[in-house]
Design a protein around this motif. Structure first.
Motif, PDB file in Angstrom:
ATOM      1  N   SER A 173       0.764  -1.155   0.162  1.00  0.00           N
ATOM      2  CA  SER A 173      -0.049  -0.021  -0.063  1.00  0.00           C
ATOM      3  C   SER A 173       0.779   1.327   0.016  1.00  0.00           C
ATOM      4  O   SER A 173       2.156   0.983   0.426  1.00  0.00           O
ATOM      5  N   PRO A 174       0.288   2.416  -0.259  1.00  0.00           N
ATOM      6  CA  PRO A 174       0.986   3.604  -0.164  1.00  0.00           C
ATOM      7  C   PRO A 174       1.789   3.978   1.205  1.00  0.00           C
ATOM      8  O   PRO A 174       2.760   4.278   1.330  1.00  0.00           O
ATOM      9  N   ALA A 175       0.865   3.551   2.267  1.00  0.00           N
ATOM     10  CA  ALA A 175       1.475   3.776   3.623  1.00  0.00           C
ATOM     11  C   ALA A 175       2.673   2.736   3.837  1.00  0.00           C
ATOM     12  O   ALA A 175       3.581   3.172   4.550  1.00  0.00           O
ATOM     13  N   ALA A 176       2.526   1.438   3.245  1.00  0.00           N
ATOM     14  CA  ALA A 176       3.717   0.592   3.554  1.00  0.00           C
ATOM     15  C   ALA A 176       4.833   1.047   2.710  1.00  0.00           C
ATOM     16  O   ALA A 176       5.923   0.880   3.047  1.00  0.00           O
ATOM     17  N   LEU A 177       4.672   1.425   1.543  1.00  0.00           N
ATOM     18  CA  LEU A 177       5.706   1.970   0.842  1.00  0.00           C
ATOM     19  C   LEU A 177       6.515   3.085   1.351  1.00  0.00           C
ATOM     20  O   LEU A 177       7.691   3.181   1.413  1.00  0.00           O
ATOM     21  N   ALA A 178       5.764   4.157   1.953  1.00  0.00           N
ATOM     22  CA  ALA A 178       6.203   5.081   2.837  1.00  0.00           C
ATOM     23  C   ALA A 178       6.922   4.800   4.042  1.00  0.00           C
ATOM     24  O   ALA A 178       8.050   5.272   4.402  1.00  0.00           O
ATOM     25  N   ALA A 179       6.578   3.766   4.795  1.00  0.00           N
ATOM     26  CA  ALA A 179       7.069   3.324   5.809  1.00  0.00           C
ATOM     27  C   ALA A 179       8.475   2.744   5.575  1.00  0.00           C
ATOM     28  O   ALA A 179       9.469   2.509   6.398  1.00  0.00           O
ATOM     29  N   ARG A 180       8.402   2.171   4.440  1.00  0.00           N
ATOM     30  CA  ARG A 180       9.859   1.324   4.033  1.00  0.00           C
ATOM     31  C   ARG A 180      10.882   2.349   3.933  1.00  0.00           C
ATOM     32  O   ARG A 180      11.964   2.098   4.205  1.00  0.00           O
ATOM     33  N   VAL A 181      10.418   3.334   3.334  1.00  0.00           N
ATOM     34  CA  VAL A 181      11.486   4.581   3.149  1.00  0.00           C
ATOM     35  C   VAL A 181      11.813   5.238   4.643  1.00  0.00           C
ATOM     36  O   VAL A 181      13.057   5.508   4.711  1.00  0.00           O
ATOM     37  N   VAL A 182      10.801   5.351   5.501  1.00  0.00           N
ATOM     38  CA  VAL A 182      11.104   5.781   6.800  1.00  0.00           C
ATOM     39  C   VAL A 182      11.977   4.813   7.441  1.00  0.00           C
ATOM     40  O   VAL A 182      13.115   5.259   8.133  1.00  0.00           O
ATOM     41  N   LEU A 183      11.859   3.561   7.417  1.00  0.00           N
ATOM     42  CA  LEU A 183      12.746   2.617   8.080  1.00  0.00           C
ATOM     43  C   LEU A 183      13.969   2.520   7.710  1.00  0.00           C
ATOM     44  O   LEU A 183      15.054   2.591   8.492  1.00  0.00           O
ATOM     45  N   MET A 184      14.370   2.662   6.162  1.00  0.00           N
ATOM     46  CA  MET A 184      15.727   2.822   5.560  1.00  0.00           C
ATOM     47  C   MET A 184      16.208   4.164   6.075  1.00  0.00           C
ATOM     48  O   MET A 184      17.495   4.128   6.546  1.00  0.00           O
ATOM     49  N   ASP A 185      15.861   5.130   5.998  1.00  0.00           N
ATOM     50  CA  ASP A 185      16.122   6.466   6.772  1.00  0.00           C
ATOM     51  C   ASP A 185      16.732   6.495   8.086  1.00  0.00           C
ATOM     52  O   ASP A 185      17.661   6.781   8.637  1.00  0.00           O
ATOM     53  N   CYS A 186      15.905   5.739   8.966  1.00  0.00           N
ATOM     54  CA  CYS A 186      16.085   5.750  10.350  1.00  0.00           C
ATOM     55  C   CYS A 186      17.358   4.770  10.654  1.00  0.00           C
ATOM     56  O   CYS A 186      18.346   5.341  11.365  1.00  0.00           O
ATOM     57  N   ALA A 187      17.375   3.615   9.824  1.00  0.00           N
ATOM     58  CA  ALA A 187      18.608   2.753  10.040  1.00  0.00           C
ATOM     59  C   ALA A 187      19.947   3.768   9.695  1.00  0.00           C
ATOM     60  O   ALA A 187      20.867   3.551  10.365  1.00  0.00           O
ATOM     61  N   LYS A 188      19.775   4.234   8.468  1.00  0.00           N
ATOM     62  CA  LYS A 188      21.058   4.829   8.124  1.00  0.00           C
ATOM     63  C   LYS A 188      21.594   6.036   9.035  1.00  0.00           C
ATOM     64  O   LYS A 188      22.596   5.961   9.267  1.00  0.00           O
ATOM     65  N   GLN A 189      20.570   6.708   9.497  1.00  0.00           N
ATOM     66  CA  GLN A 189      20.930   7.964  10.444  1.00  0.00           C
ATOM     67  C   GLN A 189      21.383   7.177  11.760  1.00  0.00           C
ATOM     68  O   GLN A 189      22.691   7.779  12.221  1.00  0.00           O
ATOM     69  N   LEU A 190      20.844   6.136  12.195  1.00  0.00           N
ATOM     70  CA  LEU A 190      21.649   5.321  13.423  1.00  0.00           C
ATOM     71  C   LEU A 190      22.987   5.174  13.383  1.00  0.00           C
ATOM     72  O   LEU A 190      24.017   5.388  14.022  1.00  0.00           O
TER      73      LEU A 190
END
Length: 312
Positions: free
Chosen positions: A282-299
């Protein structure tokens, strides 16, 4: 022409002073003057003139001022409309217990900040169970360590974690190994280990490393609960081989445990961001995937995730 230039110009006219506008906009005056000069050059006309009482718009500037106000108002309305129609829905994510120790809370905070109307379903479980849930389409995405059982997944390499020998600081089973001192794989040959059972991806990786080095581990016990496993280590019942994220859930980790990085490039755990195929998300899941990737990279980039390196 940029919206910020319109904002700068409107504020100067409203305050009647270049210096006051610069202070209000938190800019140095020279930078503000430069932006106005660029705007005037693009329009090929002078918009402002200096007087003993400050800065006033020229005739062209006065006409531009009214239109600029209208444009900014329309821009604000566009932002408001987008916010009213913001993303909603539900997303299910799976994280192993060690990954959840580091990534779980930052991820939930980031999702709440960016997509407050998206409802999260978070699952923390062993990677084998997460694989089954993803294949059964009971999860939208998960961070996994073994992608061999993928069924039409989208797989994105995420990071690698160095593994550590972790033992009790108060009751170490190998006192000669000091805290935060790198060790070789061979030094684990006689260490009584507490590890998950054979179905766990980490156990398979550790056993494969031992076999490659030509020896077998000395197993003290098998525990498939990370919390219980770490309690046993804390009680001095054995040591464990885990990523640093295994101790991240303890505020007093440095007082309870000591850890030593295993200085062998083969002793690493690779993690991938796996999801259903893009056309199933879903669009929400696609957006969440981007957020997860961003969070991991930032950490990882901020050194908040010790022993982890990005594999992008």
């Amino acid at each position: 022409m940029e919206l910020r230039q319109l904002r700068y110009f409107v504020r100067i006219v409203e305050l009647g002073s270049m210096s006051r506008a610069a202070l209000d906009l938190d800019l140095v005056q020279s930078a503000l003057s430069q932006q106005i000069s660029r705007l005037e050059s693009e329009l090929s006309t002078r918009l402002l003139q200096r007087t003993p009482r400050g800065v006033i718009p020229t005739e062209a500037g006065q006409a531009f001022f009214h239109e600029a106000q209208l444009t900014l108002r329309h821009a604000e309305q566009a932002v408001h409309a987008a916010q009213q129609a913001r993303l909603s829905g539900a997303v299910s994510m799976g994280l192993s217990p060690t990954i959840a120790n580091v990534l779980g809370l930052p991820l939930m905070r980031a999702m709440r900040e960016r997509y407050p109307d998206v409802r999260l379903h978070m699952v923390s479980a062993l990677s084998g169970h997460l694989t089954s849930l993803l294949n059964a389409r009971q999860l939208d995405l998960a961070i996994l360590f073994d992608t061999q059982n993928a069924r039409r997944w989208s797989v994105m390499p995420l990071l690698e974690e160095q593994l550590f020998l972790i033992q009790s600081r108060q009751q170490p089973v190998v006192p000669q190994i000091k805290h935060d001192s790198p060790i070789s794989l061979g030094q684990l040959q006689q260490v009584p280990l507490i590890l998950p059972s054979g179905s766990h991806g980490l156990r398979s990786s550790v056993m494969a490393s031992f076999t490659s080095a030509g020896f077998q581990s000395q197993m003290a016990m098998e525990i498939d609960s990370l919390t219980l496993l770490m309690e046993a280590v804390d009680a001095g019942m054995g040591a464990t081989v885990q990523p640093w994220s295994a101790v991240a859930m303890y505020r007093d980790a440095a007082e309870r445990f000591q850890w030593s990085e295993i200085a062998d490039d083969q002793v690493r755990r690779k993690a991938a961001l796996c999801s259903l195929s893009d056309d199933e998300l879903s669009p929400a899941a696609l957006a969440a995937r981007v957020v997860l990737m961003d969070c991991a990279k930032q950490l990882v980039r901020s050194a908040s995730w010790r022993g982890a390196t990005l594999t992008e």
